[in-house]
Design an enzyme around this catalytic site. Structure first.
Site, PDB file in Angstrom:
ATOM      1  N   HIS A 170       0.838  -1.199   0.000  1.00  0.00           N
ATOM      2  CA  HIS A 170       0.000   0.000   0.000  1.00  0.00           C
ATOM      3  C   HIS A 170       0.873   1.249   0.000  1.00  0.00           C
ATOM      4  CE1 HIS A 170      -3.249   2.773   1.010  1.00  0.00           C
ATOM      5  NE2 HIS A 170      -2.513   3.216   2.019  1.00  0.00           N
TER       6      HIS A 170
ATOM      7  N   ARG B  53       4.897  10.222  -5.903  1.00  0.00           N
ATOM      8  CA  ARG B  53       6.343  10.311  -6.117  1.00  0.00           C
ATOM      9  C   ARG B  53       6.772   9.142  -6.991  1.00  0.00           C
ATOM     10  NH1 ARG B  53       5.363  10.590  -0.754  1.00  0.00           N
ATOM     11  NH2 ARG B  53       6.105   8.440  -0.519  1.00  0.00           N
TER      12      ARG B  53
END
Length: 431
Positions: A137, A146
């Site tokens: 996750h 990112r």
């Protein structure tokens, strides 16, 4: 948590309670702890057996003397505060009462149909801490924001967590009011205030603390399991639009504290003994845990053979009589840190944990898309809607949607045991 099997785990044992044998969730090998009430009688401790609830308070005189005072209380905190051996003795005594027909006449009057009972929070939750131990996750979500650096450098060294809001934890079945809050769209100069447009669920395990530790006294990793009373299911509802705006620099706040849903039954450490597994080895190149987080016994038996599942039933699906749709399914072994490690880390600075405190695992996802533990992952941050049988689509949870988390512990040579449902329906935001 207890790691020893005993007579209460014997798969050949049968109960005289009708419907208990072969029950998919609450066979006699489970015997979870919870707080229930009936018409005319207030909350008190009970255990689930088949489709019934056994009133432990009513049978206190037949149970070990060391647990009797705790069984006369409306919360499980006093029982959690006792040594693990006391809860083991209670389990063994209840098991004997429910498997020996000689006790039937004494015990049967204390059995209630579960459908006629109300369930309550198992304990008065003094503190709630949510961790972030689902590495898949963390990687999936990190990649959304990112792409070149999804995991921050500290993730593989320290169990990441934050202190949540204990006052807004509610039992399965209570509806969730869509929260209002502040968010900022990427194409606007200023934030706005209103109902969340990106409401999400999170598939988690809850960890109930048993006996605590004095302030200033850490819990060694070798002793951490003894401080865990059991596990439950946890849905830590999240307003992703609020979260994206507010989480820097201090982390989650209003995006998380409006409501968290837990399953009502505590699946005890003793019940889970047959389902303990080796913690999966870390990928090559990952650092070994620091010494205070490393224990060979915990690495050998600190994970659990628990299968987790999330189901959705929209308002339209329910109106059409359609069965709920499985959004994801996966094993609890996808946790990067063990339960013992998060307990030890929480207390490593001398923080005192108390009986009835609740720890969340954080969202448990797997590497495969069918194992994603949130809509944020499944919809790729809202970019890929999920198709449902009614022709509806979902990127995030809509008003009227009902989400259910369920779990089953399975292992060779053991009777499967379930956790019971962790369910809630979304209500519209208040004007």
């Amino acid at each position: 948590m207890s790691e020893q099997r005993n007579e209460t785990h014997d798969p050949a044992t049968r109960s005289w309670v009708e419907g208990a044998d072969g029950h998919p969730v609450f066979p006699v090998q489970n015997l979870p702890l919870g707080i229930f009430s009936t018409d005319g009688a207030g909350p008190r401790p009970g255990t689930a057996i088949g489709d019934h609830i056994l009133d432990l308070a009513a049978l206190a005189g037949l149970l070990p003397a060391e647990v009797r005072p705790a069984l006369r209380q409306p919360m499980l905190n006093p029982l959690f505060a006792l040594p693990p051996s006391a809860r083991t003795a209670l389990r063994k005594a209840v098991f004997r009462l429910l498997t020996d027909p000689a006790h039937r006449d004494d015990v049967a009057p204390a059995l209630y149909q579960a459908s006629s009972c109300a369930m309550h929070l198992p304990a008065a939750i003094g503190d709630y801490t949510d961790f972030y131990v689902g590495i898949h996750h963390a990687t999936h979500v990190g990649r959304l924001f990112r792409p070149d650096n999804p995991l921050l450098p500290n993730y593989k060294w320290v169990p990441i967590g934050y202190h949540g809001r204990a006052s807004s934890i509610r039992i399965s079945g209570e509806p969730v009011r869509r929260p209002r809050g502040q968010s900022k769209a990427p194409d606007t100069e200023t934030p706005s205030f209103g109902p969340s447009r990106r409401l999400d669920y999170e598939l988690e395990l809850g960890v109930w603390i048993g006996s605590g530790n004095p302030l200033g006294t850490p819990i060694p990793i070798s002793q951490a399991s003894a401080h865990v009373a059991g596990l439950c299911l946890l849905n830590d509802w999240s307003a992703r639009d609020f979260q994206a705006w507010e989480y820097q620099p201090l982390g989650p706040f209003l995006a998380k504290n409006f409501h968290s849903t837990i399953s009502p039954w505590v699946i005890t450490a003793d019940a889970l003994a047959p389902f303990r597994r080796a913690q999966p080895p870390r990928p090559a190149g990952d650092p070994a845990p620091l010494d205070y987080l490393h224990d060979p016994a915990d690495q050998a038996r600190g994970a659990f053979a628990i299968e987790l599942e999330v189901l959705i039933a929209t308002a339209a699906m329910r109106e059409q009589g359609l069965a709920p749709v499985c959004l994801s399914r996966g094993p609890a072994t996808n946790m990067y840190w063990t339960v013992a490690q998060i307990v030890t880390h929480h207390a490593s600075n001398g923080c005192n944990l108390n009986p009835g405190d609740l720890l969340g695992s954080g969202t448990i996802s797997g590497p495969a898309e069918t194992e994603f533990g949130s809509l944020l992952e499944l919809s790729r941050g809202g970019q890929r809607p999920i198709a449902l049988p009614t022709g509806e689509t979902r990127c995030f949870v809509e008003d009227g949607d009902e989400l259910t988390i369920s779990a089953t512990a399975c292992a060779d040579g053991a009777v499967p045991i379930g956790f019971g449902p962790c369910t809630a329906r979304i209500l519209p935001a208040l004007a």
